[in-house]
Design an enzyme around this catalytic site. Structure first.
Site, PDB file in Angstrom:
ATOM      1  N   GLU A  89       0.800  -1.222   0.000  1.00  0.00           N
ATOM      2  CA  GLU A  89       0.000   0.000   0.000  1.00  0.00           C
ATOM      3  C   GLU A  89       0.837   1.278   0.000  1.00  0.00           C
ATOM      4  OE1 GLU A  89      -3.226   0.413  -0.314  1.00  0.00           O
ATOM      5  OE2 GLU A  89      -3.734  -1.715  -0.349  1.00  0.00           O
ATOM      6  N   SER A 463     -49.442 -33.933  32.823  1.00  0.00           N
ATOM      7  CA  SER A 463     -49.084 -34.675  34.036  1.00  0.00           C
ATOM      8  C   SER A 463     -47.716 -34.316  34.589  1.00  0.00           C
ATOM      9  CB  SER A 463     -49.146 -36.179  33.765  1.00  0.00           C
ATOM     10  OG  SER A 463     -50.476 -36.569  33.533  1.00  0.00           O
TER      11      SER A 463
END
Length: 808
Positions: A89, A463
């Site tokens: 870069e 139940s």
């Protein structure tokens, strides 16, 4: 004009032109420079950091925020990463003043001549662009000039290292990843400090064009760009010949797919946490870098997800194949794997149920291609779901043909054919000693159905609710040896106060006559639960339920509440069963262990013991005796399938609601409580035989099989105040040590009689229970009073027979 005069004139004009251009540049700079934006965004840098949610071991579950970013100081950035970036870069970064003159002139020339649009040519100019230019800013000469001036201003205000640090953390690198630390996690699942030269070179090549060089989308371009970075590093003396050759030949191992958190069903957990944080902090929750550590145990969460998936697969196998999701017309000629993947691109993978395209159907052999391009040849057990719809079976509308889109799922023993389920499931496990939620599965797939069946779903528990009524009975002087009559009960329409009669029945339609409560709970006898509820008083039972954290309005003072006709969530049931598991303390489950801000400061942490009541809410003796009764449910009752775990220290209860709309199993070990639920979002019958013991219990067993491995068998201690005495197995009356009988546990103040008690009759309501002060009459206990209540209460009042019945 002679040549000498011509040259003098040309020189003069050149000088004048240069002075004019210089003057214009000075004028332009003097006008533009003061208008440049403030550098506060750089000098007081606060990046938008996402909300991250972790499990108890620090594994990432999910993150929320538009930008995925992790800030890393320049001192913690490895040299190999910095060198790779500078090489490709801006290799003169530490020498120039923010502008690379040659690069700027080249960019201006190309933009003017239309050869292309080049980005900023220095790292400082890229920082200026990233911070001060919006994505839709035109990339023209004026923008370049403005960014160049900004670069000079930045260089005069901030150190080189700080500029590079900003670049490292702000730049976009594809896959929603901002900054090199996040990119390292995204592509390699590594911390930035762990990457090697080859990996750093690939990351350094991404800023030029993140989408073009994305290794998931364009691996060839990505590697080509990586080699370019390595050549520049070698050319500028940043790496040796050996390092260069080694890096060029180092294979790169990326994550198996685009960055997606494989949370193993943890998306439901993440959504609970996200909603909690958003309620507290608003939009800042998504940008301030909060890290939330949950109580979720990764091993337990994975086990829960596997158990739920397997439970759903088994349920679907029992109910048969519903047909292909779609039939696609296959192209002529040979179909390639990539071609099949393209045809399946619109089909989403839900919780590892992978879409696959049928390419060939033969007797007992199915050839498919998955959306990932994997070719599968499945037979025998792997095609059990669709075997009846393949040759030589008779051709039907459900028959499989080439071009059919179906689903496959990979287990340890290979791939098998599955189908997207219509049924849903919820599962939760917690530590009863602390309240920490160890695992939570809110449904089959959050991506497909975001409704959380653990926290949002409120269903009849059936139940599985009976143990709380039995617990209340122990405090009323009853014991596991108390005998009640198991016989049919019938209420006329006059008694119910409606147009319908009510005939509570046992699930198996079988009645055993006189039966001890221990046996009745193990066999889940509904008629005895009704008689027991009436004997202790419906209002008393309703108030007693508060001890387990239940809201009385969800469980009205009706006899049908004994059969689980109220409403509860999986979350509530797990918390309630934890009270039995921890010897009597009420538990408030929690998910968030601690919250840490972006600077590492703990802003919230759970105090030890905060989520468990400081004092017992039920007698320790009560919890112990109920646990022994629930152990019998496993040993010789409706949960016998759990014997496969070979653990005598587990206890639990099945639950199946009226018309088999909901199937439950709630059970525990002293170190872990888990509850499984199965049902449809639009409640309807699960199918013949789909009880809690068949649909929900296997999920619980599968989970406990994985999480209890290695734990020693827990040895329960008989609490003080509990006596073990010998009683007659049929009458419950105390007998001598030399007489035939069984041993049973009793409160020391509630010892059994030496003669059989008078059995409750077939149903003599007023004789069985004398109402206390303010206690409703039998008719009111049956259908509830008419003084108001919620909408669910009113439904029961209008037609109690519609909801009072709740088998097994």
């Amino acid at each position: 004009m002679n040549s000498r005069n011509w040259l003098q004139s040309l020189l003069f004009l050149s000088i004048i032109g240069s002075l004019i251009v210089a003057a214009l540049l000075v004028l332009m700079i003097s006008i533009l420079y003061p208008s440049l934006p403030s550098l506060d965004a750089l000098t007081d840098y606060h990046p938008k950091l996402p909300l991250r949610i972790y499990d108890a071991e620090g594994g990432l579950i999910a993150e929320f925020g538009q930008e995925r970013r992790a800030f890393v100081p320049i001192e913690q950035t490895p040299k190999v990463m910095k060198d790779a970036i500078l090489a490709i870069e801006d290799r003169r970064f530490y020498q120039h003043n923010g502008i690379d003159t040659t690069g700027i002139l080249r960019a201006i020339r190309n933009n003017l001549t239309g050869r292309g649009h080049e980005g900023a040519s220095t790292i400082t100019m890229q920082v200026a662009k990233n911070f001060f230019s919006s994505p839709d800013t035109p990339r023209n000469i004026w923008t370049k000039i403005k960014e160049a001036m900004l670069a000079i201003k930045i260089e005069n205000a901030i150190s080189k290292d700080k500029i590079l640090e900003l670049y490292l953390n702000q730049i976009y690198l594809g896959e929603r990843a901002y900054g090199f630390a996040t990119a390292s996690k995204t592509y390699y699942d590594k911390d930035l400090k762990q990457i090697n030269l080859a990996e750093a070179a690939l990351l350094a090549g991404l800023p030029k064009a993140p989408s073009k060089y994305d290794p998931y989308i364009h691996p060839d371009y990505a590697i080509k760009r990586q080699h370019e970075v390595l050549r520049d590093m070698h050319r500028y003396g940043m790496i040796s010949d050996h390092e260069f050759e080694q890096a060029m030949n180092t294979p790169l191992k990326f994550q198996s797919s685009k960055r997606q958190v494989q949370a193993l069903g943890g998306e439901y957990v993440a959504e609970i946490v996200r909603a909690t944080l958003y309620k507290r902090y608003g939009e800042k929750a998504y940008t301030s870098g909060l890290r939330v550590y949950t109580t979720i145990n990764n091993k337990h969460q994975a086990a829960a997800n596997t158990a739920v998936i397997q439970g759903i697969i088994n349920f679907e196998l029992r109910h048969g194949f519903r047909g292909a999701e779609q039939i696609i017309s296959l192209p002529t000629g040979k179909l390639t794997a990539s071609g099949a993947s393209e045809l399946l691109r619109d089909f989403v993978t839900y919780n590892q149920f992978v879409p696959a395209l049928v390419t060939k159907v033969e007797p007992n052999l199915l050839t498919l291609v998955t959306n990932r391009g994997t070719v599968l040849k499945l037979q025998d057990k792997a095609i059990l779901l669709v075997k009846n719809h393949m040759p030589p079976a008779k051709r039907t509308p459900l028959s499989l043909v080439p071009g059919a889109v179906i689903r496959v799922y990979q287990q340890n023993d290979g791939w098998s054919v599955v189908q997207l389920p219509e049924v849903e499931s919820g599962f939760m496990a917690l530590n009863p000693e602390t309240g920490q939620v160890q695992a939570l599965i809110g449904g089959f797939s959050f991506q497909r159905n975001k409704y959380n069946h653990v926290t949002q779903g409120r269903r009849q528990p059936g139940s599985s609710f009976k143990p709380f009524i039995y617990s209340a009975a122990l405090e009323k002087g009853y014991s596991p040896a108390s005998v009640f009559e198991d016989a049919p009960i019938s209420f006329t329409s006059t008694e119910t106060g409606s147009n319908s009669s009510w005939e509570p029945r046992n699930y198996d339609e079988k009645y055993a006559g006189p039966m001890r409560l221990r046996e009745a709970l193990a066999q889940s006898k509904n008629t005895i639960s009704i008689r027991l509820m009436n004997a202790i008083g419906a209002r008393y039972a309703q108030n007693y339920l508060r001890r387990f954290g239940f809201d009385p309005k969800d469980h009205p003072a009706y006899l049908s509440t004994a059969l689980g006709a109220g409403s509860s969530s999986v979350w509530q049931m797990a918390a309630a069963y934890a009270t039995f598991a921890n010897s009597g303390y009420q538990v408030h489950p929690y998910l968030i262990e601690k919250i840490i801000d972006s600077r590492g400061k703990v802003i919230q942490a759970v105090q030890a013991g905060k989520h468990v009541s400081p004092e017992r809410v039920i007698d320790q003796r009560n919890a112990f005796i109920i646990t022994t009764m629930l152990q019998d449910v496993v040993r010789d009752g409706t949960a016998r399938a759990a014997l496969s775990l070979r653990r005598p220290d587990i206890a639990g209860k099945t639950g199946t609601t009226n018309d088999q709309f909901d199937a439950w199993f709630a059970g525990y070990h002293p170190k872990e409580v888990a509850v499984a639920w199965v049902g449809y979002d639009n409640p309807h019958n699960l199918g013949r035989g789909e009880t809690g013991g068949r649909a929900a219990l296997p999920i619980w067993i599968n989970y406990m099989q994985q999480t209890l491995t290695g734990l020693p068998i827990y040895q329960y201690k008989v609490p003080d105040g509990v006596l073990q005495l010998k009683v007659d197995a049929y009458t419950g009356a105390q007998v001598g040590e030399d007489d035939a009988g069984i041993y049973e546990y009793f409160y020391e103040e509630h010892l059994p009689q030496s003669q059989p008690e008078n059995l409750p009759g077939l149903f003599d309501p007023e004789a069985e229970h004398a109402p206390e002060d303010n206690e409703p009459s039998f008719l009111e206990r049956l259908i509830g009073d008419h003084s108001g209540g919620n909408s669910e209460d009113k439904k029961l009042q209008v037609n109690p027979a519609a909801k009072l019945l709740s088998p097994n």
